[in-house]
Design a protein around this motif. Structure first.
Motif, mmCIF file in Angstrom:
data_model
loop_
_atom_site.group_PDB
_atom_site.id
_atom_site.type_symbol
_atom_site.label_atom_id
_atom_site.label_comp_id
_atom_site.label_asym_id
_atom_site.label_seq_id
_atom_site.Cartn_x
_atom_site.Cartn_y
_atom_site.Cartn_z
ATOM 1 N N PRO A 103 0.821 -1.220 0.000
ATOM 2 C CA PRO A 103 0.000 0.000 0.000
ATOM 3 C C PRO A 103 0.854 1.269 0.000
ATOM 4 C CG PRO A 103 -0.772 -1.533 1.681
ATOM 5 C CD PRO A 103 0.538 -2.069 1.156
ATOM 6 N N ALA A 104 0.505 2.193 -0.893
ATOM 7 C CA ALA A 104 1.152 3.516 -0.884
ATOM 8 C C ALA A 104 0.303 4.441 -0.020
ATOM 9 C CB ALA A 104 1.258 4.049 -2.302
ATOM 10 N N TYR A 105 -0.999 4.441 -0.310
ATOM 11 C CA TYR A 105 -1.937 5.245 0.485
ATOM 12 C C TYR A 105 -3.035 4.358 1.060
ATOM 13 C CZ TYR A 105 -0.123 9.468 -1.932
ATOM 14 O OH TYR A 105 0.648 10.484 -2.427
ATOM 15 N N ILE A 106 -3.445 4.711 2.270
ATOM 16 C CA ILE A 106 -4.683 4.148 2.819
ATOM 17 C C ILE A 106 -5.609 5.342 2.992
ATOM 18 C CG2 ILE A 106 -5.780 3.025 4.795
ATOM 19 C CD1 ILE A 106 -3.064 1.675 5.385
ATOM 20 N N TRP A 107 -6.719 5.334 2.285
ATOM 21 C CA TRP A 107 -7.679 6.435 2.426
ATOM 22 C C TRP A 107 -8.792 6.016 3.374
ATOM 23 C CZ3 TRP A 107 -12.716 7.265 -0.381
ATOM 24 C CH2 TRP A 107 -13.272 8.521 -0.052
ATOM 25 N N PHE A 162 8.381 9.087 -0.667
ATOM 26 C CA PHE A 162 9.822 9.191 -0.966
ATOM 27 C C PHE A 162 10.574 8.114 -0.186
ATOM 28 C CE2 PHE A 162 9.696 14.118 -1.657
ATOM 29 C CZ PHE A 162 9.158 13.926 -2.922
ATOM 30 N N TYR A 163 10.031 7.761 0.984
ATOM 31 C CA TYR A 163 10.693 6.785 1.838
ATOM 32 C C TYR A 163 10.197 5.361 1.557
ATOM 33 C CZ TYR A 163 13.509 5.687 5.907
ATOM 34 O OH TYR A 163 14.498 5.204 6.727
ATOM 35 N N GLY A 164 9.225 5.242 0.662
ATOM 36 C CA GLY A 164 8.741 3.918 0.248
ATOM 37 C C GLY A 164 7.830 3.246 1.256
ATOM 38 N N ILE A 165 7.219 4.022 2.154
ATOM 39 C CA ILE A 165 6.313 3.409 3.126
ATOM 40 C C ILE A 165 4.863 3.814 2.820
ATOM 41 C CG2 ILE A 165 8.093 3.110 4.890
ATOM 42 C CD1 ILE A 165 6.964 5.563 6.339
ATOM 43 N N THR A 166 3.956 3.578 3.764
ATOM 44 C CA THR A 166 2.532 3.807 3.514
ATOM 45 C C THR A 166 2.044 5.053 4.242
ATOM 46 O OG1 THR A 166 2.267 1.414 3.375
ATOM 47 C CG2 THR A 166 0.250 2.710 3.675
ATOM 48 N N SER A 167 1.259 5.872 3.527
ATOM 49 C CA SER A 167 0.759 7.127 4.089
ATOM 50 C C SER A 167 -0.769 7.065 4.188
ATOM 51 C CB SER A 167 1.174 8.262 3.152
ATOM 52 O OG SER A 167 0.553 9.464 3.495
ATOM 53 N N VAL A 168 -1.309 7.563 5.288
ATOM 54 C CA VAL A 168 -2.768 7.564 5.458
ATOM 55 C C VAL A 168 -3.341 8.916 5.035
ATOM 56 C CG1 VAL A 168 -4.668 7.363 7.126
ATOM 57 C CG2 VAL A 168 -2.631 5.914 7.360
ATOM 58 N N ILE A 169 -4.391 8.853 4.217
ATOM 59 C CA ILE A 169 -5.124 10.070 3.836
ATOM 60 C C ILE A 169 -6.445 9.999 4.594
ATOM 61 C CG2 ILE A 169 -6.125 11.376 1.902
ATOM 62 C CD1 ILE A 169 -4.424 9.573 0.009
ATOM 63 N N TYR A 170 -6.679 10.926 5.498
ATOM 64 C CA TYR A 170 -7.884 10.849 6.330
ATOM 65 C C TYR A 170 -8.814 12.026 6.066
ATOM 66 C CZ TYR A 170 -10.888 11.027 10.438
ATOM 67 O OH TYR A 170 -11.976 11.099 11.268
ATOM 68 N N GLU A 171 -10.053 11.711 5.752
ATOM 69 C CA GLU A 171 -11.058 12.762 5.579
ATOM 70 C C GLU A 171 -11.977 12.757 6.802
ATOM 71 O OE1 GLU A 171 -14.129 12.302 2.514
ATOM 72 O OE2 GLU A 171 -14.037 14.468 2.167
ATOM 73 N N GLY A 172 -11.931 13.820 7.565
ATOM 74 C CA GLY A 172 -12.809 13.894 8.733
ATOM 75 C C GLY A 172 -12.167 14.653 9.870
#
Ligand code: AMP
Length: 630
Positions: free
Chosen positions: A71-75, A300-310
């Motif tokens: 996973p790149a992003y978890i929305w 850039f670091y090759g890990i997973t980023s969370v995109i949070y709406e709320g």
């Protein structure tokens, strides 16, 4: 703290040697020839001669390294009750399609694209697509209203504007397309293409020949296999508008190579990230934290980023902690306000969750008070809560506890020590160093480190004046007051200029004043930020009405609506007082210090420093007026 001290010393005394090994960790089509070019100070240029691409470093690099299924992003949207995992492979696919859309819509290297989207993955996809083709994105916070958007459109002159039908806040729809339509009407510059992401929240009005749905244009123009544009390290990557001391926002222009290397370095040395981790910056892509630590640095670091709406409290104050548990978040970044909001509710929302994966929580955006720090430490059962300080201009930390290198003893209320390359001083107005323990202006001795703004978009002179001509000597002015204690810890006390921070959001009092002056009944206004327990600061205004206009609560609401419509709901004025006169000096300058004291009910301080005796009378008159009209 030997390790920190040694690295820090090298970053100041020999920046070339310090940054080279970090530069070697990112991908370059052509390696830099020179680490720092300071020949055109204050326009410092980093990794000169290097050729790279931000999108390649964020996405392609990891797909090629075999991480396509990671996973790149978890929305996660608690507003629409949706979540979605986007792998690096899927992200590459979507970014290439949107890059193809932009290219086929006439966007070329160096052209601007405005992104006005809520917290949806498409905001990150659109930004990365711009980076892929060398277009300069300008993301505008989707809480900003028409006038703010129109000003940014006229400054950036975008070839394309990307927006959505609506966002949602605490379950309520926030229409965006209607704001876009109005802003496009107000702006002088005519944007040729508007791409609309239809989330099915409200029915958008579409303008024939200009507006097109995301889905349709991807189907029509998204088919080309667009490769990454080869970008010079010194090519601009994005513009992020931020509030300054005048009504017109400053377009902080970021470079390509410095941004990449600085953010990569911060993931390793400041946040202490490890491969395979999940990083959640609970901010908004419209602010600098969202740019750096939602869209870019984790990738850039090759890990997973969370995109949070709320928000942190919708549908209830346990939501963030359920997300941490469910997705096994490892490192989190948010603002002190979020914790001050959570503090009002039952702490069981936090204590009953399993937060064992969470190693550290970083906070920034406004001063972190010691009681909030203590509360957060206790309810999270001693997860380290790390304050760090930075600003839109710097792009990453200026003061920090270098957690990834060495965990330095925390002093509550202090963002600890200077980050790499920031040679900080606390000085007085004459440029003289303040003794330890005394309040002064926080400045940096140049060069500014990699990732710091290149200039103000289209206005080199304003960049020079706003940051380097505020004090005698040649120093970068942060705009903040600070104290350094005898152990070298810094305490940031808040802005020394006309900028305020409301729940971590940066606003210029001038922007609010200009909106208020737009109301036909208003003759004069003075806006200030006063202390607030939860939001840190809140805007309030003293208003002088035009002849014949009568103060009323209805008028207060009208004036406040002008602010909400022109700047945005975040700038909503908490209190308006009608007065006969504003306290001013003979030269006509409003004495804000006195206005602030009046509002906060604090002693007015030494009025004898005011040159002209009649201005003291004016102040007294204003106090009287305030009493009459309260
Ligand atoms: P922005 O450009 O929106 O990130 O706002 C930057 C400003 O936020 C700084 O100049 C400070 O006034 C304030 N700020 C950011 N982080 C901190 C912090 N950790 N402590 C105190 N003030 C902060």
């Amino acid at each position: 703290m030997a390790k920190y001290k040694e690295m820090y010393k090298q970053s100041i005394e020999n920046p070339e040697k310090f940054w080279k090994p970090f530069a070697d960790k990112v991908f370059w089509y052509k390696k830099p020839e020179k680490i720092l070019d300071a020949s055109k100070a204050p326009f410092y240029r980093w990794f000169v001669g290097g050729v790279t691409n931000t999108c390649y470093n964020a996405v392609d690099r990891w797909v090629e390294a075999g991480k396509k299924d990671q996973p790149a992003y978890i929305w996660v949207s608690s507003e629409t009750n949706q979540d979605r995992i986007i792998t690096y492979g899927q992200l590459l696919d979507e970014v290439v399609k949107f890059a193809s859309v932009l290219k086929n819509s006439g966007v070329k290297k160096g052209d601007r694209v405005i992104i006005y989207l809520p917290m949806v993955p498409e905001a990150c996809i659109a930004a990365l697509a711009c980076a892929r083709i060398g277009a300069i994105h300008s993301i505008v916070f989707a809480g900003f209203s028409t006038e703010s958007l129109a000003i940014r459109i006229d400054d950036a002159k975008p070839k394309v504007l990307v927006c959505a039908d609506a966002g949602k806040r605490a379950g309520k729809p926030v229409p965006l397309k209607s704001i876009v339509d109005e802003a496009l009407q107000r702006a002088q510059f005519k944007v040729p293409v508007v791409i609309l992401l239809d989330r099915g929240i409200v029915k958008p009005e579409m303008v024939a020949g200009r507006d097109v749905f995301w889905k349709d244009i991807v189907a029509k123009k998204g088919g080309d296999k667009v490769e990454c544009e080869k970008m010079a390290s010194t090519d601009p990557s994005y513009i992020l508008y931020t509030s300054g001391t005048t009504g017109k926002p400053k377009g902080a222009l970021r470079d390509t190579g410095g941004h990449l290397v600085a953010l990569y370095t911060s993931m390793e040395t400041i946040y202490g990230c490890k491969p395979g981790e999940i990083y959640w910056a609970a901010s908004d892509v419209g602010w600098v934290v969202g740019h750096s630590y939602i869209i870019y640095a984790p990738l850039f670091y090759g890990i997973t980023s969370v995109i949070y709406e709320g928000t942190p409290i919708y549908p209830d104050p346990g939501i963030w902690f359920r997300i941490i548990e469910k997705y096994k978040i490892n490192r989190m970044f948010t603002s002190p306000t979020a914790f001050r909001v959570l503090k009002k509710f039952d702490e069981k929302f936090i204590t009953e969750r399993n937060l064992s994966t969470l190693k550290v929580i970083f906070l920034a955006g406004e001063p972190l008070d010691a009681p909030t720090w203590e509360w957060a430490t206790r309810v999270t059962k001693n997860i380290p809560i790390i304050d760090h300080y930075w600003q839109t201009e710097s792009g990453w930390a200026i003061l920090t506890n270098p957690w990834g290198v060495e965990q330095i003893k925390i002093k509550p209320g202090s963002p600890t020590f200077p980050a790499w390359g920031w040679n900080l001083k606390v000085i007085d107005q004459a440029g003289k160093d303040m003794p330890d323990g005394e309040k002064g202006f926080l400045v940096g001795v140049p060069p500014t480190p990699p990732g710091c703004l290149m200039t103000i978009y289209g206005d080199d002179e304003r960049y020079d004046i706003a940051y380097f001509k505020q004090f005698p000597g040649f120093v970068y002015a942060t705009g903040d007051y600070a104290i350094k204690d005898k152990d070298g810890y810094y305490f940031v006390l808040g802005r020394a200029d006309e900028v305020i921070k409301v729940a971590g959001h940066r606003l210029g009092t001038r922007e609010i004043e200009e909106a208020i002056l737009g109301h036909p009944a208003v003759a004069e206004v003075c806006t200030i930020g006063i202390e607030d327990k939860e939001k840190g600061q809140i805007p309030v205004a003293m208003v002088v009405l035009k002849e014949g206009k009568t103060p009323s609560d209805a008028l207060k609401t009208e004036i406040n609506n002008t602010v909400r419509n022109n700047v945005g709901a975040i700038a909503s004025v908490h209190d308006i007082k009608f007065v006969m006169k504003l306290p001013k000096t003979r030269s006509g300058k409003i004495i804000r210090r006195v206005v602030k004291a009046l509002f906060e009910g604090k002693p007015l301080g030494d009025l004898s420093t005011i040159e002209d005796g009649t201005s003291v009378d004016e102040i007294r008159e204003a106090i009287k007026g305030m009493g009459e009209n309260k």
